[in-house]
Design a protein around this motif. Structure first.
Motif, short mmCIF file in Angstrom:
data_model
loop_
_atom_site.label_atom_id
_atom_site.label_comp_id
_atom_site.label_asym_id
_atom_site.label_seq_id
_atom_site.Cartn_x
_atom_site.Cartn_y
_atom_site.Cartn_z
N GLN A 120 6.36 -8.41 12.71
CA GLN A 120 6.23 -7.90 11.63
C GLN A 120 4.74 -7.32 11.55
OE1 GLN A 120 5.56 -11.18 8.86
NE2 GLN A 120 4.93 -9.69 7.00
N TRP A 121 4.59 -5.88 11.45
CA TRP A 121 3.14 -5.22 11.34
C TRP A 121 2.93 -5.04 9.76
CZ3 TRP A 121 1.95 0.15 13.50
CH2 TRP A 121 0.50 0.14 13.15
N ARG A 122 1.85 -5.61 9.14
CA ARG A 122 1.46 -5.22 7.82
C ARG A 122 0.06 -4.20 7.92
NH1 ARG A 122 -0.32 -8.72 2.64
NH2 ARG A 122 -0.84 -6.83 1.58
N GLU A 123 0.04 -3.31 7.47
CA GLU A 123 -1.16 -2.54 7.20
C GLU A 123 -1.64 -2.68 5.89
OE1 GLU A 123 -1.01 1.26 10.05
OE2 GLU A 123 0.90 1.20 9.23
N TYR A 124 -2.87 -2.66 5.99
CA TYR A 124 -3.57 -2.81 4.49
C TYR A 124 -4.51 -1.20 4.45
CZ TYR A 124 -2.91 -8.01 4.85
OH TYR A 124 -2.58 -9.20 4.86
N ARG A 125 -4.58 -1.20 3.10
CA ARG A 125 -5.54 -0.07 2.87
C ARG A 125 -6.95 -0.34 2.64
NH1 ARG A 125 -3.02 2.52 -2.55
NH2 ARG A 125 -5.02 3.85 -2.64
N GLN A 126 -7.85 0.51 3.33
CA GLN A 126 -9.26 -0.17 3.17
C GLN A 126 -10.02 0.75 2.30
OE1 GLN A 126 -11.94 -0.42 6.28
NE2 GLN A 126 -11.04 1.15 7.70
N PHE A 127 -9.22 2.04 2.11
CA PHE A 127 -10.16 3.17 1.46
C PHE A 127 -9.22 3.66 0.19
CE2 PHE A 127 -11.47 4.49 5.76
CZ PHE A 127 -12.80 3.68 5.64
N GLY A 128 -9.63 4.52 -0.61
CA GLY A 128 -8.57 5.01 -1.68
C GLY A 128 -7.84 6.13 -1.20
N VAL A 129 -7.25 6.13 0.07
CA VAL A 129 -6.40 7.32 0.65
C VAL A 129 -4.91 6.69 0.51
CG1 VAL A 129 -5.98 8.63 2.87
CG2 VAL A 129 -8.34 7.67 2.26
N VAL A 130 -4.31 7.57 -0.03
CA VAL A 130 -2.65 7.15 -0.23
C VAL A 130 -2.06 7.49 0.91
CG1 VAL A 130 -0.94 7.13 -1.87
CG2 VAL A 130 -3.38 7.35 -2.71
N ARG A 131 -1.13 6.84 1.61
CA ARG A 131 -0.28 7.08 2.79
C ARG A 131 1.46 7.31 1.93
NH1 ARG A 131 -0.73 5.03 8.44
NH2 ARG A 131 -2.27 6.40 8.49
N GLY A 132 1.92 8.25 2.35
CA GLY A 132 3.09 8.75 1.83
C GLY A 132 3.16 9.54 0.52
N PRO A 133 4.35 9.81 0.08
CA PRO A 133 4.52 10.70 -1.06
C PRO A 133 3.50 10.04 -2.22
CG PRO A 133 6.68 10.15 -0.19
CD PRO A 133 5.59 9.19 0.50
N HIS A 134 2.91 11.00 -2.99
CA HIS A 134 2.17 10.47 -3.97
C HIS A 134 1.79 11.70 -5.11
CE1 HIS A 134 -1.58 12.14 -2.67
NE2 HIS A 134 -1.08 12.08 -1.46
N ASN A 135 1.32 11.40 -6.29
CA ASN A 135 1.00 12.27 -7.36
C ASN A 135 -0.46 12.75 -7.27
OD1 ASN A 135 0.36 13.68 -9.50
ND2 ASN A 135 1.98 12.83 -10.80
N ARG A 136 -0.81 13.60 -6.85
CA ARG A 136 -2.45 13.98 -6.73
C ARG A 136 -3.07 14.01 -8.10
NH1 ARG A 136 -5.97 14.39 -5.09
NH2 ARG A 136 -6.95 16.56 -4.30
N ASP A 137 -2.23 14.17 -9.12
CA ASP A 137 -2.82 14.33 -10.56
C ASP A 137 -3.34 12.80 -10.96
OD1 ASP A 137 -2.57 17.10 -10.71
OD2 ASP A 137 -0.55 16.76 -11.65
N HIS A 138 -2.51 11.63 -10.10
CA HIS A 138 -3.17 10.34 -10.57
C HIS A 138 -4.00 9.86 -9.45
CE1 HIS A 138 0.94 10.38 -12.79
NE2 HIS A 138 -0.01 10.95 -13.53
#
Ligand code: FAD
Length: 510
Positions: A120-138
């Motif tokens: 099981q590999w869990r990756e954590y976010r350390q920045f405010g960078v979003v991985r995968g589809p996301h809404n740029r307005d938010h």
């Protein structure tokens, strides 16, 4: 359960989600020295040296917590495989990384290996960078949520799954780095260095931040100098944002100081805003952001100019001083990075990629997600930003009027009076020899003429090749929402990106 904490560019114990959560298990803190990585054209020995300092510091701290850092050499999946056979670990945790294409492909290989092995590999976010589809307005809102969330405290104790690592970090075999240019003035790595810089900056040096970061004379002290620490993760960005906010909220803080801290905080936001561009479009490492600007300049054009730019011998004193300072120390301030890139692209008509790689190798703070979008932006390749053709003489008069910075880095000009220091090619050859400047080169081209040519070339290219619908797509994908809002209100679509034109910069797309 045994958990491997895979350290990459997050070499700290404080605000480290993966380490924090793994502390409940038997833990293997792992760093892998990847020889192939250090052979890439955007890596260098100076970056490794900063990494090495940071690994030593991390290891000492982890030892105190009970679990020394395990360092292995080789390809990551092979290392993990051997470790799995030796320890039977079942869980891998790490931070998400927006690195270059090489690290992204390596992570994909690790993901495949984990799936095959049932890890099981869990990756954590350390920045405010979003991985995968996301809404740029938010996006801004999401950034704030991450930065305002409580930081993870450092674990108070770790249970090691491997007690004695035979390969002590001190005797670590250094990877053979492709670029070995010496960097005697390099910043030191490590968590404690980063903490000291942050505290010193917030308390003292930030007072003059807003006004003093543009000049290479004052920026060395006025900038935070945290960039290599942020790039290698020795200090958490969230901690910096939170401590900055706390410092700005102090009741006795002066107005100018508060404004400076606000300006600094906006840079911390830009950090993730830029990295998001590469996360969303990894091809930016190799291709122009605006596809119709791909052929604007060709690789291999004018090799002599590229060589002189690289070595700090263009004959434009401020440009050469910046390049030589960068060789020596691995850092230069934002304005001068922008000028270096702009001079290579506009005046010397270089294709963006070789200059970008050269700068990447020179920076101890090389961060692909900031670097490639910035390098392209300063070369006029986004199609959505104002073009900034820095005038190297105007910048020189403005930012180093007394020539302190130039004289420090271009000793050939040490005795040239201020009157001629910014334009030494105006001296006769007899005067140059008398002033000891005989060895300093004259420029390959008149800078004003070069800027005119660049402007005409871009204008013609744009009229012929740049499609509005693609420009709109780039804007939709990468444009700052704040700027877009302003643009919507204040400019017609054809002038959407018209810029300030100040500071020796010109907007060519008006
Ligand atoms: C061509 C070019 C290439 C660059 N390459 C890099 C790079 O590889 N790595 C890197 O960290 N920065 C890069 N920058 C951005 C900027 O120049 C550096 O972040 C800054 O000079 C680092 O010094 P500092 O930490 O003292 O900055 P400060 O002004 O104290 O800023 C604090 C932090 O905010 C972030 N930041 C500051 N300015 C910017 C910016 N303009 N865009 C995005 N983030 C910013 C950085 O993380 C920086 O460490 C580049 C800029 C240009 C023009």
């Amino acid at each position: 359960m045994t958990t491997v904490v895979w350290f990459k560019r997050d070499l700290r114990v404080d605000d480290h989600g993966p380490l924090h959560d793994a502390a409940a298990d038997d833990v293997i803190p792992l760093y892998v020295v990847e020889p192939d990585y250090w052979q890439l054209p955007d890596t260098s020995e100076r970056q490794w040296a900063f990494m090495h300092d940071s690994l030593l510091d991390l290891d000492a701290t982890l030892r105190d917590l009970g679990a020394p850092l395990i360092v292995r050499h080789g390809e990551v999946t092979a290392v993990l495989h051997r470790l799995r056979e030796a320890t039977g670990f079942t869980r891998l945790v790490s931070h998400e990384e927006t690195g270059n294409d090489w690290t992204f492909q390596r992570d994909r290989a690790v993901a495949r290996w984990c799936r095959q092995q049932g890890i099981q590999w869990r990756e954590y976010r350390q920045f405010g960078v979003v991985r995968g589809p996301h809404n740029r307005d938010h996006w801004d809102h999401a950034w704030r949520r991450v930065m305002e969330a409580p930081a993870y405290p450092a674990p108070s104790r770790l249970t090691p799954a491997l007690t004695a690592d035979p390969r002590a970090l001190e005797s670590l075999t250094e990877p053979a780095c492709r670029d070995q240019r010496p960097c005697p003035g390099r910043q030191r790595g490590g968590m404690s260095q980063g903490q000291t810089l942050l505290a010193d900056f917030l308390e003292q040096r930030s007072r003059g931040y807003e006004k003093r970061i543009s000049s290479p004379v004052t920026a060395w002290e006025a900038s935070s100098r945290l960039s290599p620490h942020i790039a290698h993760g020795t200090v958490s960005l969230r901690r910096i944002v939170q401590q900055c906010r706390a410092a700005a909220a102090a009741p006795d803080i002066a107005g100018a100081h508060r404004r400076s801290l606000k300006a600094f905080r906006s840079r911390l936001h830009w950090h993730c805003h830029f990295i998001q561009k590469l996360e969303d479009e990894p091809a930016i490492e190799f291709q122009t952001i605006h596809p119709d600007l791909e052929g604007l300049r060709n690789p291999g054009d004018w090799p002599e100019a590229l060589e002189r730019w690289r070595e700090g011998t263009t004959g434009w004193p401020l440009v050469d001083a910046c390049m030589r300072a960068l060789h020596h120390s691995g850092w230069i301030n934002f304005r001068m990075r922008a000028m270096l890139m702009a001079v290579a692209s506009y005046h010397l008509h270089q294709h963006w990629r070789e200059p970008a790689l050269h700068l990447a190798r020179l920076f101890t703070d090389y961060e692909p997600g900031i670097h490639y979008p910035q390098a392209q932006m300063q070369s006029g390749l986004t199609g959505i930003n104002a073009l900034r053709i820095y005038n190297p003489v105007l910048q020189s008069h403005k930012l180093d009027p007394q020539g302190r910075f130039i004289r420090a880095w271009v000793p050939e000009l040490a005795d040239v009076p201020n009157e001629w220091l910014h334009t030494p090619w105006g001296l006769s050859s007899t005067q140059r020899s008398r002033l000891g400047a005989g060895a300093y080169p004259t420029p390959l081209i008149d800078h004003e003429e070069a800027a005119r040519r660049a402007r005409a070339h871009i204008k013609a290219w744009r009229q012929q090749h740049v499609r509005r619908e693609l420009t709109d797509l780039v804007l939709e994908r990468h444009g700052s929402r704040a700027t877009r809002g302003r643009n919507r209100q204040s400019t017609s679509p054809s002038k959407r990106q018209s810029g300030s034109g100040n500071n020796g910069q010109m907007d060519l797309f008006q």
